[in-house]
Design a protein around this motif. Structure first.
Motif, PDB file in Angstrom:
ATOM      1  N   THR A 645      56.141  26.703  34.873  1.00 22.48           N
ATOM      2  CA  THR A 645      56.001  26.693  36.336  1.00 22.48           C
ATOM      3  C   THR A 645      56.466  28.009  36.928  1.00 22.48           C
ATOM      4  O   THR A 645      55.799  28.598  37.796  1.00 22.48           O
ATOM      5  N   ARG A 646      57.601  28.497  36.458  1.00 26.49           N
ATOM      6  CA  ARG A 646      58.121  29.772  36.952  1.00 26.49           C
ATOM      7  C   ARG A 646      57.210  30.933  36.585  1.00 26.49           C
ATOM      8  O   ARG A 646      57.027  31.876  37.366  1.00 26.49           O
ATOM      9  N   PHE A 647      56.624  30.851  35.400  1.00 30.34           N
ATOM     10  CA  PHE A 647      55.732  31.920  34.964  1.00 30.34           C
ATOM     11  C   PHE A 647      54.500  31.992  35.869  1.00 30.34           C
ATOM     12  O   PHE A 647      54.095  33.073  36.318  1.00 30.34           O
ATOM     13  N   VAL A 648      53.918  30.808  36.136  1.00 31.52           N
ATOM     14  CA  VAL A 648      52.754  30.777  37.020  1.00 31.52           C
ATOM     15  C   VAL A 648      53.143  31.257  38.416  1.00 31.52           C
ATOM     16  O   VAL A 648      52.413  32.018  39.062  1.00 31.52           O
ATOM     17  N   TRP A 649      54.319  30.852  38.878  1.00 32.44           N
ATOM     18  CA  TRP A 649      54.796  31.268  40.215  1.00 32.44           C
ATOM     19  C   TRP A 649      54.967  32.784  40.283  1.00 32.44           C
ATOM     20  O   TRP A 649      54.630  33.427  41.280  1.00 32.44           O
ATOM     21  N   MET A 650      55.491  33.369  39.190  1.00 30.55           N
ATOM     22  CA  MET A 650      55.689  34.809  39.162  1.00 30.55           C
ATOM     23  C   MET A 650      54.358  35.557  39.156  1.00 30.55           C
ATOM     24  O   MET A 650      54.191  36.588  39.814  1.00 30.55           O
ATOM     25  N   TYR A 651      53.405  35.035  38.444  1.00 30.30           N
ATOM     26  CA  TYR A 651      52.149  35.757  38.280  1.00 30.30           C
ATOM     27  C   TYR A 651      51.223  35.610  39.479  1.00 30.30           C
ATOM     28  O   TYR A 651      50.493  36.530  39.846  1.00 30.30           O
ATOM     29  N   TYR A 652      51.247  34.465  40.126  1.00 28.66           N
ATOM     30  CA  TYR A 652      50.273  34.178  41.167  1.00 28.66           C
ATOM     31  C   TYR A 652      50.966  34.076  42.518  1.00 28.66           C
ATOM     32  O   TYR A 652      51.829  33.218  42.728  1.00 28.66           O
ATOM     33  N   GLN A 653      50.630  34.959  43.464  1.00 22.90           N
ATOM     34  CA  GLN A 653      51.255  35.000  44.786  1.00 22.90           C
ATOM     35  C   GLN A 653      50.920  33.784  45.623  1.00 22.90           C
ATOM     36  O   GLN A 653      51.748  33.267  46.363  1.00 22.90           O
ATOM     37  N   GLY A 654      49.697  33.261  45.483  1.00 23.04           N
ATOM     38  CA  GLY A 654      49.298  32.119  46.281  1.00 23.04           C
ATOM     39  C   GLY A 654      48.617  32.520  47.566  1.00 23.04           C
ATOM     40  O   GLY A 654      48.399  33.705  47.860  1.00 23.04           O
ATOM     41  N   ALA A 655      48.277  31.535  48.381  1.00 22.96           N
ATOM     42  CA  ALA A 655      47.572  31.783  49.633  1.00 22.96           C
ATOM     43  C   ALA A 655      48.444  32.570  50.604  1.00 22.96           C
ATOM     44  O   ALA A 655      49.667  32.430  50.633  1.00 22.96           O
ATOM     45  N   ARG A 656      47.780  33.425  51.413  1.00 22.75           N
ATOM     46  CA  ARG A 656      48.496  34.240  52.401  1.00 22.75           C
ATOM     47  C   ARG A 656      49.040  33.355  53.523  1.00 22.75           C
ATOM     48  O   ARG A 656      48.385  32.421  53.981  1.00 22.75           O
ATOM     49  N   GLN A 657      50.279  33.674  53.926  1.00 25.27           N
ATOM     50  CA  GLN A 657      50.891  33.010  55.073  1.00 25.27           C
ATOM     51  C   GLN A 657      51.209  34.093  56.112  1.00 25.27           C
ATOM     52  O   GLN A 657      50.449  35.063  56.257  1.00 25.27           O
ATOM     53  N   ASP A 658      52.338  33.995  56.802  1.00 23.11           N
ATOM     54  CA  ASP A 658      52.707  35.071  57.737  1.00 23.11           C
ATOM     55  C   ASP A 658      53.318  36.215  56.944  1.00 23.11           C
ATOM     56  O   ASP A 658      53.821  36.022  55.826  1.00 23.11           O
ATOM     57  N   PRO A 659      53.290  37.426  57.440  1.00 22.68           N
ATOM     58  CA  PRO A 659      53.767  38.613  56.701  1.00 22.68           C
ATOM     59  C   PRO A 659      55.190  38.480  56.184  1.00 22.68           C
ATOM     60  O   PRO A 659      55.488  38.899  55.061  1.00 22.68           O
ATOM     61  N   THR A 660      56.075  37.902  57.018  1.00 22.02           N
ATOM     62  CA  THR A 660      57.478  37.781  56.590  1.00 22.02           C
ATOM     63  C   THR A 660      57.602  36.884  55.365  1.00 22.02           C
ATOM     64  O   THR A 660      58.258  37.234  54.361  1.00 22.02           O
ATOM     65  N   ALA A 661      56.976  35.701  55.415  1.00 25.52           N
ATOM     66  CA  ALA A 661      57.043  34.762  54.283  1.00 25.52           C
ATOM     67  C   ALA A 661      56.399  35.354  53.040  1.00 25.52           C
ATOM     68  O   ALA A 661      56.902  35.186  51.919  1.00 25.52           O
ATOM     69  N   ASP A 662      55.294  36.078  53.216  1.00 24.42           N
ATOM     70  CA  ASP A 662      54.618  36.673  52.055  1.00 24.42           C
ATOM     71  C   ASP A 662      55.495  37.742  51.420  1.00 24.42           C
ATOM     72  O   ASP A 662      55.543  37.876  50.189  1.00 24.42           O
ATOM     73  N   THR A 663      56.170  38.518  52.216  1.00 23.18           N
ATOM     74  CA  THR A 663      57.027  39.570  51.672  1.00 23.18           C
ATOM     75  C   THR A 663      58.219  38.958  50.934  1.00 23.18           C
ATOM     76  O   THR A 663      58.620  39.435  49.865  1.00 23.18           O
ATOM     77  N   GLU A 664      58.815  37.920  51.515  1.00 24.42           N
ATOM     78  CA  GLU A 664      59.942  37.265  50.853  1.00 24.42           C
ATOM     79  C   GLU A 664      59.509  36.645  49.526  1.00 24.42           C
ATOM     80  O   GLU A 664      60.246  36.696  48.530  1.00 24.42           O
ATOM     81  N   ARG A 665      58.321  36.044  49.496  1.00 26.35           N
ATOM     82  CA  ARG A 665      57.824  35.469  48.233  1.00 26.35           C
ATOM     83  C   ARG A 665      57.556  36.563  47.210  1.00 26.35           C
ATOM     84  O   ARG A 665      57.875  36.410  46.025  1.00 26.35           O
ATOM     85  N   ALA A 666      57.019  37.692  47.647  1.00 34.34           N
ATOM     86  CA  ALA A 666      56.762  38.802  46.729  1.00 34.34           C
ATOM     87  C   ALA A 666      58.069  39.301  46.124  1.00 34.34           C
ATOM     88  O   ALA A 666      58.140  39.606  44.920  1.00 34.34           O
ATOM     89  N   PHE A 667      59.126  39.405  46.961  1.00 35.36           N
ATOM     90  CA  PHE A 667      60.407  39.850  46.424  1.00 35.36           C
ATOM     91  C   PHE A 667      60.970  38.830  45.445  1.00 35.36           C
ATOM     92  O   PHE A 667      61.599  39.200  44.444  1.00 35.36           O
ATOM     93  N   GLY A 668      60.794  37.540  45.710  1.00 33.10           N
ATOM     94  CA  GLY A 668      61.264  36.520  44.771  1.00 33.10           C
ATOM     95  C   GLY A 668      60.581  36.655  43.421  1.00 33.10           C
ATOM     96  O   GLY A 668      61.214  36.510  42.367  1.00 33.10           O
ATOM     97  N   ARG A 669      59.286  36.945  43.432  1.00 32.57           N
ATOM     98  CA  ARG A 669      58.573  37.170  42.169  1.00 32.57           C
ATOM     99  C   ARG A 669      59.116  38.390  41.459  1.00 32.57           C
ATOM    100  O   ARG A 669      59.306  38.388  40.227  1.00 32.57           O
ATOM    101  N   LEU A 670      59.391  39.468  42.230  1.00 28.31           N
ATOM    102  CA  LEU A 670      59.941  40.683  41.644  1.00 28.31           C
ATOM    103  C   LEU A 670      61.308  40.421  41.032  1.00 28.31           C
ATOM    104  O   LEU A 670      61.616  40.887  39.927  1.00 28.31           O
ATOM    105  N   GLU A 671      62.124  39.658  41.728  1.00 29.96           N
ATOM    106  CA  GLU A 671      63.468  39.370  41.235  1.00 29.96           C
ATOM    107  C   GLU A 671      63.415  38.604  39.914  1.00 29.96           C
ATOM    108  O   GLU A 671      64.186  38.885  38.989  1.00 29.96           O
ATOM    109  N   TYR A 672      62.473  37.646  39.785  1.00 27.34           N
ATOM    110  CA  TYR A 672      62.339  36.892  38.536  1.00 27.34           C
ATOM    111  C   TYR A 672      61.860  37.809  37.410  1.00 27.34           C
ATOM    112  O   TYR A 672      62.309  37.696  36.267  1.00 27.34           O
ATOM    113  N   LEU A 673      60.973  38.745  37.750  1.00 27.47           N
ATOM    114  CA  LEU A 673      60.486  39.699  36.754  1.00 27.47           C
ATOM    115  C   LEU A 673      61.625  40.592  36.262  1.00 27.47           C
ATOM    116  O   LEU A 673      61.759  40.841  35.052  1.00 27.47           O
ATOM    117  N   LEU A 674      62.444  41.053  37.180  1.00 26.54           N
ATOM    118  CA  LEU A 674      63.570  41.902  36.798  1.00 26.54           C
ATOM    119  C   LEU A 674      64.608  41.130  35.996  1.00 26.54           C
ATOM    120  O   LEU A 674      65.260  41.684  35.095  1.00 26.54           O
TER     121      LEU A 674
END
Length: 747
Positions: A645-674
């Motif tokens: 589940t985490r792997f799929v979450w990291m790889y796939y951003q998902g549907a676009r929402q508002d810019p703030t939520a999308d940026t926070e989700r992108a950083f969460g994916r980056l943090e898991y990658l790091l």
């Protein structure tokens, strides 16, 4: 009181009928008792069995509260010995001399290597004798909350019936589930760890279910796996092999392969086996084979001698012969045995081009003699050949009475039933295998069937009318190629009926319509010739090698309409000829074309030319469901589910929402990658501090840029749509570089 006694006393007072593990023991007990119930249902005595089991369970429940385990073991042994003694005295006195130590040991070994309990002469008495021992001990141990040892005892009883082949796949599966549930639920209850251990129990249950469903414990034994068997048994192997059981199959196909040639004084049906015990779903021959002493007695009345010389064209594991064989020569006599039903069999196959000679004494009679034969049947005949399962439906008995009840003698009853089946049922090789009792289903729910259905139904109807009858398998006469020579193919394998008449013996009847059967056989042979299949002709049967049409009359003339007392018949059956050279349409065949390896093989659908595929059986679907549940539970137990589940979450951003939520989700994916590449962020470590620390060990500048966008979105004035998309794109690029294989797949 010793420590062990104190422990035993403590456990016994904790007995609770609501304990979940007890349900597992009950399921396991039910699984092996269902085998014994089936045995007593077939030979009568199921009500007695239920009473015995009920009393045994009550006794075990009562004594389990205070009787010490050592005393219970002694009592269980006494119950078992007493039951076996009762069985011994239930056997006819003439057979008790056979109960030598060596014979008992050999019989036990035979049971443990695939000999069905139903083959025992006094199978019902044996079932009643065996049941109380394991039931008492297993339930007593469950009352004492010794669930593991209870499962050992019950599992041993079930395992015994698996080895004999009497516990089918569904029964074995039920027992395995019960055993695993008993042990697993006891463990969970003891540890109080239901939530943590349920997935483990699910994995164990699923593994045991799939294992029991796909493996046969005894190689070559009678137990069959639940999952689809691509090497499905053929009807020829079922009907005429050395098997002790004939199973009624579904749709079938014919094999035109030449099996053997016969030189005979007259054309006859070549019998291989006869079966006396009907289970409702198949046929079993009881009794043990005896040593062939060189010659057998002929029928009780007048007979005529028929000599046959049989030459195998393929390796055959049987000795086809006209009834009643009295002498066999040309084979090693030490390999010959005589069945309880009077057939001569061999422990070794007859090789290609090997021959043997049979002398048969065939009953001679007139129709009037059969009508006057009466009902003074020998005890052996009435005991073995009037048997019907207790569950035989009333409507079968009523239909038999309707068809033949007004007839005053066994011959006319047999003729009435024979003619009724010929006239009211169609012949077809394409049928669906019945779920219930064969005769009942064929009479009331099926419009068509083939020889095994006709023969089974006729025997059941006759027995319900008090007429001794048995199911017979073998071959029809075959293709006549000379005045006294016949070529017999796999498609000639057949099942018919024998009826017993005092002072005459066994007489053949054949309720299967001969015309449609011969049409199907002729069409299949013609199809095989056109397809140039190998082994379907000899030099004498090949149309291309003959300048004249071969004589294809296969059997004797049908019974005259108005016989006289001096008219003798070997059989009152409807035997007639088939022309293998007739060109018939595929529609007339009723089978599914060439390519089989046996005489008749199971097909999976009624139409192989297209349409929807047939659904898997309920058992197969059940095993598939258990496998999926087990895999899911195993994945959860090992953490694979969360990681995936985490792997799929990291790889796939998902549907676009508002810019703030999308940026926070992108950083969460980056943090898991790091975290995967370097280390997780420590408690109270800010995102900026985390990224600064990682930059000292080579952090990509793109990750730093995503961190800055995250700070602006989460703590600052926010980000624009373009900036959010920039953060997403940077993280997507970093993920693909970290996992290049997935990146290539996506590209």
């Amino acid at each position: 009181m010793t420590t062990s006694e104190t422990r035993e006393s403590s456990r016994s007072t904790q007995f609770d009928l609501r304990h979940p593990a007890l349900l597992g023991v009950a399921i396991l007990t039910l699984s092996y008792l269902s085998v014994l119930y089936h045995v007593t249902n077939v030979v009568r005595g199921s009500t007695t069995l239920l009473l015995v089991v009920g009393a045994t369970l009550a006794l075990a429940t009562l004594l389990g509260r205070f009787l010490r385990i050592r005393s219970a073991l002694v009592l269980s042994a006494l119950i078992l010995v007493g039951g076996l003694a009762a069985y011994f005295f239930s056997v006819p006195e003439s057979n008790r001399a056979l109960f030598t130590v060596g014979r008992v040991v050999s019989d036990t070994i035979a049971l443990l290597t695939g000999l069905s309990v139903l083959r025992l002469t006094k199978a019902g008495a044996w079932a009643l004798a065996i049941a109380p021992g394991p039931v008492f001990l297993s339930w007593y141990l469950a009352v004492r909350r010794e669930y593991v040892w209870s499962v050992v005892v019950g599992g041993g009883a079930l395992g015994f019936f698996v080895l004999t082949g009497d516990a089918g796949a569904a029964t074995t599966l039920l027992g395995v589930v019960g055993a695993a549930a008993a042990i697993g639920l006891d463990t969970l209850s003891t540890r109080g760890a239901w939530t943590a251990q349920l997935d483990t129990l699910a994995v164990v249950l699923a593994a045991m279910v799939v294992f029991s469903a796909t493996l046969s414990i005894v190689p070559g034994g009678a137990a069959q796996p639940l999952l689809e068997n691509r090497g499905a048994p053929t009807v020829e192997s079922s009907l005429v092999s050395s098997s002790d059981r004939v199973t009624i199959l579904g749709s079938i196909r014919l094999s035109p392969k030449v099996r053997f040639e016969v030189r005979s004084d007259s054309p006859e049906y070549w019998q291989v086996r006869s079966f006396d015990r009907y289970t409702g779903g198949d046929w079993v021959r009881t009794g043990e084979d005896e040593t062939f002493s060189g010659r057998l007695d002929g029928p009780p009345g007048s007979s005529r001698t028929v000599v046959q010389n049989v030459k195998a064209k393929t390796s055959i594991s049987n000795l086809p012969a006209a009834w009643k064989p009295v002498r066999v020569t040309g084979l090693d006599e030490s390999t010959l045995r005589v069945t309880h039903q009077g057939n001569i069999v061999s422990t070794e196959s007859v090789g290609v081009n090997e021959s043997y000679r049979v002398r048969s004494e065939m009953p001679q009679y007139t129709r009037e003699q059969l009508r006057r034969s009466g009902t003074d049947y020998p005890t052996r005949v009435s005991e073995n050949y009037l048997q019907l399962p207790e569950t035989t439906s009333d409507r079968v008995r009523e239909k038999a009475a309707e068809v033949a009840g007004n007839e005053t003698n066994a011959h006319d009853k047999a003729r009435a039933i024979e003619q009724y089946l010929e006239a009211n049922k169609e012949y077809s090789l394409t049928v669906q295998e019945p779920d219930g009792e064969i005769a009942d289903t064929f009479l009331f729910e099926m419009d068509a069937g083939y020889c095994t259905y006709y023969a089974t139904t006729m025997v059941v109807m006759l027995r319900s009318q008090g007429v001794p009858a048995r199911f017979v398998s073998g071959y029809t006469t075959g293709q006549q190629v000379a005045d006294d020579k016949y070529v017999v193919r796999g498609l000639d394998s057949h099942a018919w009926v024998q009826v017993y008449f005092p002072d005459v013996g066994w007489v053949d009847f054949d309720p299967t319509p001969s015309g449609p059967r011969q049409t199907a056989e002729g069409a299949r042979l013609q199809e095989a010739r056109q397809s140039e299949e190998a082994g379907v002709d000899t030099e004498e049967t090949n149309p291309e090698s003959s300048t004249t049409e071969p004589n294809t009359t296969e059997t004797e003339t049908p019974e005259p309409e108005t016989p006289t007392d001096n008219t003798t018949n070997q059989s009152t059956s409807n035997r007639s000829s088939v022309d293998p050279n007739r060109i018939l349409s595929q529609e007339a065949l009723g089978a599914n074309g060439p390519g089989e390896t046996g005489e008749l093989s199971v097909t999976t659908s009624d139409d192989t030319s297209g349409g929807l595929p047939s659904l898997p059986s309920r058992e197969t679907l059940g095993v598939g469901l258990a496998l999926m549940v087990g895999l899911a539970a195993g994945a959860r137990r090992t953490g694979m589910t969360s990681r995936a589940t985490r792997f799929v979450w990291m790889y796939y951003q998902g549907a676009r929402q508002d810019p703030t939520a999308d940026t926070e989700r992108a950083f969460g994916r980056l943090e898991y990658l790091l975290e995967r590449r370097y280390r997780p962020r420590r408690p109270r470590e800010t995102p900026r501090s985390y990224l600064t620390a990682l930059s000292k060990v080579g952090l990509d500048e793109r990750a730093t840029e995503v961190g800055e966008l995250y700070e602006r979105a989460h703590y600052g004035p926010g980000v624009s749509r373009d900036e959010a998309d920039r953060a997403i794109a940077l993280v997507d690029t970093l993920v693909r570089e970290e996992i290049p294989v997935i990146g290539r797949i996506r590209n």
